[in-house]
Design a protein around this motif. Structure first.
Motif: not given
Lengths: 217, 598
Positions: B315, A134, B323-326, B133-134, A81-83, A85, B319-320, A33-36, A128, A31
């Motif tokens: 939000r 990570p 799967d909607l656009a950012e 460290r996770t 997807t448009p998200r 991801s 979105m996650n 999140s480029i815009k963020t 992600e 996933r």
């Protein structure tokens, strides 16, 4: 002949596509999140970016499994997807129907995580890999905790202040004692008033108080 | 020979500032805003100001008059008024002793936070990472980073009051420092205290003004201030509003501890304390109102930030999952999207229902907190979100320290002054005696730095001083009005300041204040007996929040001891004096006869 080759290619493509499905056992979801992350300077996600992703992942696989030469075609992507991801799986360069195991992919991504992130100008939070946690930066552990230093400074000042005050009062007392010794020699004949300790006024004697019960005439 | 004349303030301003420094303490900052919010915002000012006029100022005046007239600490002053009531002063000293034991631990916590503010990243703003460290430590994730820092790193709190552990070294060091500074302030008695109060009384106001300016310019502050000042007049019909107003005035002015008697005993005989009493009382209440404006601006900011963070989390979750656009969902249309998605994809929505929490600005503002929770958790949470947070943190904790230290001056003076009136102790030098008192309190108070220390602190805070003070001040005002006689008291005051107190004062002392105090007293008794087993808030590590737990048997016994030990001083001393008089009386009678006949 040509038809056979085309058929074979289509079959292999289909087989390869068939390997990549959402919730595949050896696949991971990615996933972005480029815009963020980049706000005003965000780039558009298109085929070229996807190509870069597949190339970076092939690079990561090569770094991890040195003997095998992974190509861009070994990274199969699906369910975009448009998200922004998608899911991906990694096939082995020797045989395209065999998938590389989950653990190997995870190790490879972990090792080269930094390089993958910087290729896209993103961070661990904005790029992600769902399921691959990570490795967070080790906490900086200084030898002396900084609070102890400030504490030491304040404690030193306070300690110095107390010592100063105590010493000055001792010095003052000595000087006063010397002076009163001189005065006492001159005052031996004076009648000393009875002192009641540190209370200067004495006890309030109630029998002489202005009790109006008795004085109203 | 003036060698042993009573030490005195250098000028009347020092006395006024000492009273202000003592009365304006942490309660103004962390109790009044809470009461204001829970009892109808702006409307609470009505019972508050009324109680100030009916009981606050008259009782304050009374204590100052006693101290200035008798020119001695509380024990000797009350013995002079009536020999049977020396126990009243003793009860004050015992209560002050309890207060001294536990109050300085708050200053230790303030020091701890102050020293930890000198870092590039405030330690309570981020959760520390766990050993693999996770991710962040579990306890910190369940609670919040500020709560984790307070309960785990500052206190290292145990799950219940029964468990024990070693002393927290960092805490103990800060505690020792707090006592050293207290000693430094009182080492020469009034001479050193008088100079220190110039600073401790005035600097907190400087910080409050700076915070006011910072606070009202914060994003969302207006929400908080509006919420607080919207008067809910129906709260005035609730009896507990009036009771809380009365108790707040009472405890905020610090009546009954003996500190006011002690401070006034160092005055010149003709000092005009009437004007000073009115000035100090009104300054105290004014500061409470001022501090609550600042607190609510900060509350509003914190609530708005939390609300916006909640919206952001929702939000991202939406979105996650879908799967909607950012940029499709923005902060403004989160709620519209929730409804839309609930309608179109009900099954998927139901799956994330447990992860999705309701974002509500009202409920964020409603989380009213008081006490150490407000000062150390809520405020530090607000501070971590401000730009230049280290600077604001340092300023804030310095202010807390000054308020706390100023009150400690009064507390320690309330113990030292009466004890110095005893002949055998007056020969010791000032420095030695004050040092011994501070050392004694410090050693006993180290118990509060152990893991269950916070629970003991809460116990002392709730039971150590509240009930006994009501009792003490009630007996005080009845003594002065009826046993000593209001007429005699009037004449004493005329002797000191040149005019008699007018009808307002006399009415309050003789009628109104005793009635109010008796009502409060009865209410407290009813509350204690009907309240069932006393409980406390224990920090649950697994859940990451406080749970209500009952005190174990030894805890309840200790509460009983706390209450009884100070209150019982009065009847026990009266009994002792009565027995002594009878013994001496039977010996002296023949002498009297011979004197009369001669």
């Amino acid at each position: 002949m040509l038809e056979k080759i085309i058929l074979l290619l289509c079959c292999s493509c289909a087989v390869a596509q068939h390997l990549c499905t959402p919730d595949a056992s050896d696949g991971y979801k990615v996933r972005l999140s480029i815009k963020t992350a980049l706000e005003g300077q965000a780039y558009e996600w298109n085929e070229n970016e996807m190509f870069l992703f597949r190339a970076t992942l092939a690079f990561a696989m090569r770094n991890h499994i040195r003997e095998q030469k992974f190509e861009v075609s070994n990274i199969i992507v699906c369910n975009e997807t448009p998200r922004v991801s998608f899911w991906f799986v990694v096939t082995s360069p020797e045989s395209t129907s065999v998938l590389i195991g989950k653990e190997d992919v995870e190790e490879a991504v972990r090792k080269s995580r930094n390089r993958i992130n910087s290729a896209f100008l993103l961070t661990d939070k904005t790029l992600e890999f769902i399921g691959i946690l990570p490795t967070l930066a080790a906490p900086v552990d200084p030898d002396t905790p900084p609070w102890l230093i400030v504490f030491g400074v304040v404690m030193g000042i306070v300690g110095a202040g107390i010592i100063l005050l105590l010493v000055s009062s001792v010095v003052q007392k000595k000087r006063k004692n010397e002076m009163t010794d001189d005065e006492e020699n001159c005052e031996e004949t004076r009648v000393k008033t009875v002192e009641n300790g540190s209370v200067g006024e004495g006890v309030y004697n109630m029998s002489f108080s202005d009790d109006e019960r008795f004085t109203q005439m | 020979m003036e060698k042993d004349a009573r030490p005195s303030w250098d000028n009347p301003t020092q006395f006024v500032l000492a009273c202000v420094s003592y009365a304006v303490g942490l309660g103004n900052v962390w109790r009044f805003p809470y009461l204001c919010q829970s009892h109808g915002g702006g409307g609470f000012l009505i019972p508050y100001l009324l109680m100030l006029v009916l009981e606050g100022v008259p009782l304050f005046y009374l204590e100052l008059a006693i101290g200035q007239k008798m020119r001695s600490g509380s024990i000797r002053a009350w013995s002079n008024i009536s020999p049977y009531l020396g126990g009243l002063g003793l009860a004050s000293v015992v209560t002050s002793l309890y207060l001294c034991l536990y109050y300085n631990i708050i200053n230790a916590w303030s020091f701890w936070y102050l020293f930890h503010s000198f870092q590039s990243v405030l330690p309570w703003s981020v959760c520390p990472i766990n050993s693999n460290r996770t991710g962040p430590i579990e306890e910190c994730e369940k609670a919040s980073s500020t709560q984790y820092f307070f309960y785990r790193e500052t206190l290292n709190i145990s799950p219940t009051i029964e468990e024990n552990g070693g002393i927290h070294m960092g805490q103990a060091l800060c505690f020792v420092l707090a006592w050293l500074i207290t000693y430094l302030f009182v080492v020469r008695g009034v001479k050193s205290t008088g100079k220190v109060v110039y600073f401790t009384a005035t600097f907190p106001y400087v910080v409050l003004v700076i915070y006011l300016i910072r606070g009202i310019t914060l994003h969302g502050a207006a929400n908080g201030i509006k919420y607080m000042f919207t008067p809910k007049m129906e709260e005035l019909a609730n009896i507990s509003t009036w009771i809380n107003a009365a108790t707040q005035i009472f405890f905020s002015l610090g009546l009954g501890f003996g500190s006011l008697v002690a401070f006034a005993s160092y005055n010149q005989y003709n000092n005009n304390f009437e004007r000073q009493a009115i000035i100090v009382s009104f300054i105290n209440s004014g500061t409470s109102i001022f501090a609550s404006i600042v607190t609510f601006a900060i509350y509003g900011f914190k609530a708005t930030v939390n609300y916006e963070n909640c919206l952001e989390r929702t939000r991202v979750l939406l979105m996650n999952t879908f799967d909607l656009a950012e940029d499709s969902i923005s902060m403004d249309n989160v709620f519209d999207w929730i409804e839309k998605l609930n309608a179109t994809h009900p099954l998927q929505f139901a799956q994330i229902a447990d992860k999705y929490d309701d974002c509500n600005l009202e409920s964020e503002l409603d989380t009213a907190v008081e006490g150490t929770g407000l000062a150390f958790i809520v405020y530090s949470e607000a501070i971590k979100n401000m730009p230049l947070s280290q600077l604001w943190s340092v300023l804030y904790f310095i202010m807390l320290l000054l308020l706390g230290m100023g009150s400690m001056l009064g507390n320690v003076t309330a113990i030292i002054t009466p004890l110095r009136d005893f002949k055998m102790l007056s020969h010791m030098s000032n420095e030695l005696f004050n040092g011994l008192v501070c050392l004694f309190c410090m050693l006993l108070g180290l118990g509060f730095t152990t893991p269950p220390g916070n629970y003991w602190f809460t116990m002392f805070n709730d039971y150590g001083a509240t009930f006994s003070l009501l009792f003490i001040v009630l007996i005080e005002v009845i003594t002065v009005s009826y046993i000593y006689g209001i007429r005699r008291f009037e004449k004493d005051i005329e002797d000191m300041i040149g005019h008699r107190p007018n009808w307002y004062w006399k009415t309050m002392w003789v009628v109104v204040s005793p009635v109010l105090l008796i009502a409060l007293f009865i209410f407290y008794i009813i509350n204690y007996t009907m309240g069932g087993t006393p409980t406390y808030q224990a920090w649950d590590k697994e859940l990451g929040k406080s749970v209500v737990t009952e005190y174990p048997v030894f805890g309840q016994v200790f509460i009983g001891l706390l209450l009884v030990s100070s209150v019982s001083c009065v009847p026990l001393t009266a009994l002792y004096v009565f027995c002594r008089k009878r013994k001496h009386g039977s010996r002296r009678k023949p002498e009297l006869v011979s004197m009369v006949s001669a």
